[in-house]
Design an enzyme around this catalytic site. Structure first.
Site, PDB file in Angstrom:
ATOM      1  N   ASP A  63      33.300 -12.454 -16.104  1.00 17.81           N
ATOM      2  CA  ASP A  63      32.862 -13.778 -16.511  1.00 17.81           C
ATOM      3  C   ASP A  63      33.767 -14.228 -17.668  1.00 17.81           C
ATOM      4  OD1 ASP A  63      31.014 -15.949 -16.952  1.00 17.81           O
ATOM      5  OD2 ASP A  63      30.274 -14.818 -18.670  1.00 17.81           O
ATOM      6  N   ASP A  65      34.782 -17.180 -20.486  1.00 18.44           N
ATOM      7  CA  ASP A  65      34.433 -18.392 -21.218  1.00 18.44           C
ATOM      8  C   ASP A  65      35.638 -18.825 -22.029  1.00 18.44           C
ATOM      9  OD1 ASP A  65      31.468 -18.361 -20.624  1.00 18.44           O
ATOM     10  OD2 ASP A  65      31.705 -16.405 -21.577  1.00 18.44           O
ATOM     11  N   ASP A 142      26.765 -15.597 -31.688  1.00 15.23           N
ATOM     12  CA  ASP A 142      25.709 -14.677 -32.102  1.00 15.23           C
ATOM     13  C   ASP A 142      26.212 -13.400 -32.782  1.00 15.23           C
ATOM     14  OD1 ASP A 142      26.702 -13.890 -29.612  1.00 15.23           O
ATOM     15  OD2 ASP A 142      24.741 -13.836 -28.621  1.00 15.23           O
TER      16      ASP A 142
HETATM   17  P1  ATP Z   1      28.207 -11.724 -20.602  1.00 15.30           P
HETATM   18  O1  ATP Z   1      29.006 -12.809 -19.938  1.00 15.30           O
HETATM   19  O2  ATP Z   1      28.639 -10.348 -20.370  1.00 15.30           O
HETATM   20  O3  ATP Z   1      26.739 -11.917 -20.436  1.00 15.30           O
HETATM   21  P2  ATP Z   1      28.949 -13.101 -23.004  1.00 15.30           P
HETATM   22  O4  ATP Z   1      29.082 -12.635 -24.427  1.00 15.30           O
HETATM   23  O5  ATP Z   1      30.165 -13.715 -22.411  1.00 15.30           O
HETATM   24  O6  ATP Z   1      28.420 -11.890 -22.175  1.00 15.30           O
HETATM   25  P3  ATP Z   1      27.643 -15.586 -22.409  1.00 15.30           P
HETATM   26  O7  ATP Z   1      26.196 -15.842 -22.262  1.00 15.30           O
HETATM   27  O8  ATP Z   1      28.553 -15.747 -21.251  1.00 15.30           O
HETATM   28  O9  ATP Z   1      27.749 -14.122 -22.995  1.00 15.30           O
HETATM   29  O10 ATP Z   1      28.120 -16.502 -23.606  1.00 15.30           O
HETATM   30  C1  ATP Z   1      29.487 -16.654 -23.990  1.00 15.30           C
HETATM   31  C2  ATP Z   1      29.602 -16.678 -25.506  1.00 15.30           C
HETATM   32  O11 ATP Z   1      28.878 -17.784 -26.042  1.00 15.30           O
HETATM   33  C3  ATP Z   1      29.019 -15.467 -26.204  1.00 15.30           C
HETATM   34  O12 ATP Z   1      29.930 -14.408 -26.262  1.00 15.30           O
HETATM   35  C4  ATP Z   1      28.692 -16.016 -27.570  1.00 15.30           C
HETATM   36  O13 ATP Z   1      29.843 -16.112 -28.359  1.00 15.30           O
HETATM   37  C5  ATP Z   1      28.230 -17.424 -27.249  1.00 15.30           C
HETATM   38  N1  ATP Z   1      26.775 -17.477 -27.029  1.00 15.30           N
HETATM   39  C6  ATP Z   1      26.124 -17.431 -25.842  1.00 15.30           C
HETATM   40  N2  ATP Z   1      24.795 -17.496 -25.990  1.00 15.30           N
HETATM   41  C7  ATP Z   1      24.578 -17.588 -27.323  1.00 15.30           C
HETATM   42  C8  ATP Z   1      23.416 -17.693 -28.126  1.00 15.30           C
HETATM   43  N3  ATP Z   1      22.200 -17.717 -27.588  1.00 15.30           N
HETATM   44  N4  ATP Z   1      23.568 -17.777 -29.471  1.00 15.30           N
HETATM   45  C9  ATP Z   1      24.824 -17.776 -30.011  1.00 15.30           C
HETATM   46  N5  ATP Z   1      25.932 -17.657 -29.319  1.00 15.30           N
HETATM   47  C10 ATP Z   1      25.841 -17.569 -27.982  1.00 15.30           C
HETATM   48 MG    MG Z   2      30.269 -14.683 -20.611  1.00 13.89          MG
END
Ligand code: ATP
Ligand code: MG
Length: 438
Positions: A63, A65, A142
């Site tokens: 995934d 971003d 976060d």
């Molecule tokens: P994964 O994709 O493995 O679930 P991820 O860290 O990429 O992990 P995502 O939900 O895709 O998580 O979110 C991308 C990024 O956006 C996170 O790494 C974080 O920096 C930010 N983020 C996402 N959700 C939150 C939240 N609830 N509060 C603060 N920051 C967030």
């Molecule tokens: Mg992600």
């Protein structure tokens, strides 16, 4: 020294390509295309979040971003295959076949008094959509491990919060004051557990301390969002470890109160749930499909079974009927915490209501169970129960064996052939039906 408690730092530590292990081979072709095109158009373009973190840990991220200083409209102008989505945040989704790359414009921190963000009485952010710069964007993320920015311009990593060291030390550290950040968004408690389980990280003591008093805030989180989070928690391949951490931090009971109540007093139920979680993790690791309805059925099984028994003691009905009715009630209760779409609760109810039928192994009705559209799920569920020692292993073997038999073999197994010496009773004519026909 960790500067994660010092919002506003505007000078990142820049880790040059030679000093880190994030390779472009770990980044999907589509994500690279988006990054390069933004860069060529003169915008800043960074890979951020799980993509950078997981690449550093050699976990082959799936995934990706992207964060940029281009506005969503400017992103859309660059890509034909782009849609703007989101109510709470406006995001651009760039689509390449089945893969979607999420592109977010840098946002400012949500705690400015004069900005476009709102909090509710519990301190939860309900709206924030203020564009900013990268050195503002970082503070609303976060955990430090999620706030590393991989710069497509020179393949360096920008680190404002010592995330690079925290990833290396496998520590989950909150950016800013943990209690305040958890109040803003209580889902971060679940995220902490999810990342700790997936990455094998230690949750920093300051976060653990802050969580202790705040678990109840999950009750304020919209139930639909919790369903999304439920799926991530239990379908990412680390369900058992996640479950243990959720219970350790008193979060599981916030999500599944009725389940938690039974688990704490019923070891058999615990071993059944554990068998199901291990099974789910095994399926994910083998790239097999997993459906949320199965684990939901597992979690709600004992509460439903108990309620079904009490319904039967009040009113005459079959076990299957009572299970279906009890499913309705327990699901309705559960919906108050986690919204469960009907496309999952209906098959779940069917799967549970079929369970009593496995006890019957003679006759056509018993054999017809094999043809039921929910047989496969119901059988898997029954098998897990036998693995956990709740169902006779003989019986489970019977249902395993008959699946590989031909129709005539099955008729023998289900003892449907006329037995020598016994006369078959002639079928009684159904009088009412025939009288209607005439
Ligand atoms: P994964 O994709 O493995 O679930 P991820 O860290 O990429 O992990 P995502 O939900 O895709 O998580 O979110 C991308 C990024 O956006 C996170 O790494 C974080 O920096 C930010 N983020 C996402 N959700 C939150 C939240 N609830 N509060 C603060 N920051 C967030
Ligand atoms: Mg992600």
């Amino acid at each position: 020294m960790n500067n994660s408690g010092n919002p506003g730092s505007t000078t990142p530590r820049v880790i040059a390509r030679a000093a880190h292990n994030v390779s472009r081979d770990e980044i999907s072709k589509s994500a690279l295309k988006v990054l390069y095109r933004l860069h060529k158009a003169g915008y800043q373009a960074f890979l951020v979040g799980g993509g950078v973190r997981d690449a550093m840990l050699e976990l082959h991220p799936k995934d990706f971003d992207i964060a940029t200083n281009a506005t969503p409209e400017e992103v859309r102008a660059l890509f034909g295959n782009c849609r703007l989505i989101g109510r709470r945040f406006r995001l651009a989704h760039v689509r390449f076949g089945r893969e979607i790359i999420e592109v977010a414009t840098f946002r400012a921190a949500a705690n400015h008094a004069d900005d476009d963000s709102e909090h509710d009485h519990a301190g939860r952010i309900i709206r924030d959509n203020v564009y900013g710069t990268i050195d503002e964007d970082v503070w609303r993320r976060d955990f430090t491990c999620n706030a590393l920015y991989y710069n497509i311009a020179d393949f360096s990593i920008w680190d404002y919060v010592d995330g690079f060291e925290d990833v290396k030390r496998r520590r989950l550290v909150m950016i800013g004051d943990p209690a305040q950040r958890l109040r803003e968004d209580p889902v971060r408690m679940l995220r902490a557990v999810r990342f700790a389980a997936k990455l094998n990280f230690t949750i920093d003591a300051s976060v653990v301390d802050a969580m202790r008093g705040l678990t109840g805030l999950l009750a304020n989180v919209p139930a639909a969002r919790l369903f999304d989070e439920f799926q991530k928690l239990f379908q990412s391949g680390f369900a058992e470890r996640t479950f243990d951490l959720l219970r350790e931090h008193r979060l599981f009971g916030e999500l599944f109160p009725a389940t938690e109540q039974e688990l704490s007093q019923d070891e058999n139920f615990m071993s059944f749930v554990r068998a199901a979680l291990q099974n789910t993790d095994r399926r994910v690791s083998e790239d097999k499909s997993v459906t949320p309805m199965f684990l939901l059925g597992v979690f709600l099984w004992v509460p439903i079974k108990k309620l079904a028994a009490s319904k039967r003691s009040e009113e005459k009905m079959s076990e299957s009927q009572s299970l279906a009715l009890a499913s309705f009630d327990i699901v309705a209760q559960q919906q108050r915490r986690i919204s469960l779409p009907r496309r999952f609760t209906i098959p779940m109810r069917e799967m549970l209501a079929l369970q009593p039928r496995f006890a019957f192994v003679r006759g056509r009705r018993a054999m017809n169970l094999l043809e039921h559209r929910r047989f496969r799920a119901a059988y898997d569920f029954m098998l897990l129960q036998s693995e956990a020692g709740h169902i006779d292993a003989e019986l489970a073997r019977f249902w395993t064996d008959v699946q590989n038999q031909s129709t005539s073999e099955r008729e023998v197994s289900f003892q449907m052939q006329a037995q020598p010496g016994k006369k078959r009773r002639p079928r009684r004519r159904r009088r009412r039906q025939s009288s209607q026909e005439s």
